[in-house]
Scaffold this motif. Structure first.
Motif, PDB file in Angstrom:
ATOM      1  N   ARG A  83       0.822  -1.144   0.103  1.00 43.63           N
ATOM      2  CA  ARG A  83      -0.055  -0.024  -0.015  1.00 43.63           C
ATOM      3  C   ARG A  83       1.053   1.305   0.051  1.00 43.63           C
ATOM      4  O   ARG A  83       1.935   1.172   0.647  1.00 43.63           O
ATOM      5  CB  ARG A  83      -0.858   0.063   1.090  1.00 43.63           C
TER       6      ARG A  83
ATOM      7  N   LEU B 114      -2.692  -3.179  -9.861  1.00 45.53           N
ATOM      8  CA  LEU B 114      -2.801  -2.077  -8.820  1.00 45.53           C
ATOM      9  C   LEU B 114      -4.387  -1.749  -8.868  1.00 45.53           C
ATOM     10  O   LEU B 114      -4.985  -1.719  -9.814  1.00 45.53           O
ATOM     11  CB  LEU B 114      -1.861  -0.707  -9.176  1.00 45.53           C
TER      12      LEU B 114
ATOM     13  N   ILE C  37      -7.216   1.232  -6.487  1.00 39.84           N
ATOM     14  CA  ILE C  37      -7.336   2.319  -5.725  1.00 39.84           C
ATOM     15  C   ILE C  37      -8.013   1.716  -4.213  1.00 39.84           C
ATOM     16  O   ILE C  37      -8.911   0.957  -4.213  1.00 39.84           O
ATOM     17  CB  ILE C  37      -8.638   3.369  -6.109  1.00 39.84           C
ATOM     18  N   ASP C  38      -7.442   2.217  -3.349  1.00 37.60           N
ATOM     19  CA  ASP C  38      -7.661   1.645  -1.998  1.00 37.60           C
ATOM     20  C   ASP C  38      -9.259   2.351  -1.465  1.00 37.60           C
ATOM     21  O   ASP C  38      -9.161   2.881  -0.274  1.00 37.60           O
ATOM     22  CB  ASP C  38      -6.564   2.115  -0.948  1.00 37.60           C
TER      23      ASP C  38
ATOM     24  N   LYS D 269      -8.783  -4.359  -9.711  1.00 39.68           N
ATOM     25  CA  LYS D 269      -7.173  -4.196  -9.981  1.00 39.68           C
ATOM     26  C   LYS D 269      -6.940  -4.171 -11.435  1.00 39.68           C
ATOM     27  O   LYS D 269      -7.460  -4.654 -12.335  1.00 39.68           O
ATOM     28  CB  LYS D 269      -6.385  -5.047  -9.515  1.00 39.68           C
TER      29      LYS D 269
ATOM     30  N   LEU E 274      -9.404   7.108 -11.418  1.00 43.80           N
ATOM     31  CA  LEU E 274      -8.161   7.432 -11.193  1.00 43.80           C
ATOM     32  C   LEU E 274      -7.699   8.716 -11.638  1.00 43.80           C
ATOM     33  O   LEU E 274      -7.213   9.722 -10.769  1.00 43.80           O
ATOM     34  CB  LEU E 274      -7.043   6.370 -11.597  1.00 43.80           C
TER      35      LEU E 274
ATOM     36  N   ILE F  24      -8.766  10.819  -7.981  1.00 41.36           N
ATOM     37  CA  ILE F  24      -7.602  10.641  -6.891  1.00 41.36           C
ATOM     38  C   ILE F  24      -6.889  11.655  -6.789  1.00 41.36           C
ATOM     39  O   ILE F  24      -6.417  12.260  -7.735  1.00 41.36           O
ATOM     40  CB  ILE F  24      -6.963   9.191  -7.342  1.00 41.36           C
TER      41      ILE F  24
ATOM     42  N   VAL G  70      -3.331   3.954  -2.774  1.00 42.43           N
ATOM     43  CA  VAL G  70      -3.583   2.665  -3.813  1.00 42.43           C
ATOM     44  C   VAL G  70      -2.974   1.570  -3.183  1.00 42.43           C
ATOM     45  O   VAL G  70      -2.058   1.516  -2.213  1.00 42.43           O
ATOM     46  CB  VAL G  70      -2.951   3.097  -5.150  1.00 42.43           C
TER      47      VAL G  70
END
Length: 248
Positions: free
Chosen positions: A23, A57, A59-60, A68, A104, A108, A114
């Protein structure tokens, strides 16, 4: 054809915990071209990679953690931060992208987080040759070219960089600084006095490459990669000297 790649993580959600070990917070973002952004991300202490490698990858955020996507690292392994150059695809014109890159690029901000897995194969440098990139397909080559510049090993390499329009071109200044006249930028949907025009196909390559007895690195949209790989072989390139990204 030589596809230099370690095993890429499987898509879906069952393996998500295994491949989202890392992370990092977004430390900086910058627009480089139309729908193309640079993201600088915290680098975990236990994260390692080679130039040309990618990660899966996401987005958290709760609704995005399972969405992903593969993105190439454009920073050098020695850099204390990670860098990604990512093209966003608006869903209205690219429904197959399902909104992740659009979110994103649009939403973001610095401070957002991420999550990503370990680095995996993608394209690996095997000696001097010709890099052929279509649009965002340039990203695996960015870290490779930066590494070669750092090691003073750029001699013998060329780059053909294809984009649709002038506003799609990014990092042109750095690429020309590194490779000078050995960079050729071409546009497929408009003409401009500072750029060549036309798609990179068999005739285009034949008129610009003197010898096909060398390495070729090809990355871009799958149809472009397939067509160029076939054209290179028809022009005499060794299939084992054509390095492409393994997308399986």
């Amino acid at each position: 054809m030589n596809t230099k790649s370690d095993q890429r993580p499987q898509t879906g959600t069952a393996d998500w915990n295994e491949y989202a070990r890392h992370r990092g917070r977004v430390l900086h973002r910058e627009e480089l071209a139309d729908n193309v952004h640079l993201y600088v991300v915290e680098k975990p202490d236990d994260f390692n990679f080679r130039p040309g490698q990618a990660v899966e990858l996401a987005i958290d955020e709760q609704e995005w953690r399972e969405q992903k996507r593969p993105f190439t690292l454009t920073s050098l392994p020695s850099n204390p931060r990670l860098e990604f150059v990512i093209k966003s695809y608006p869903v209205i014109s690219n429904p197959e992208h399902e909104g992740m890159t659009e979110h994103l690029g649009r939403d973001i901000c610095v401070g957002d987080r991420v999550i990503f897995g370990d680095a995996w194969g993608a394209i690996e440098y095997s000696g001097p040759g010709v890099f052929i990139a279509g649009g965002a397909g340039i990203t695996p080559f960015i870290a490779i070219i930066r590494q070669l510049e750092q090691e003073q090993k750029l001699a013998g390499n060329r780059l053909f960089f294809s984009n649709k329009r002038v506003r799609d071109v990014f990092l042109q200044g750095e690429l020309f600084r590194c490779l000078g006249h050995r960079v050729v930028c071409t546009l497929t949907e408009e003409t401009h006095p500072d750029y060549e025009s036309g798609r990179i196909d068999k005739d285009w390559l034949q008129s610009r490459v003197k010898s096909f007895d060398q390495q070729f690195y090809v990355c871009g949209p799958p149809p472009m990669v397939d067509d160029i790989s076939v054209a290179l072989q028809e022009l005499g390139a060794d299939p084992h000297a054509i390095v492409t990204e393994d997308t399986e």
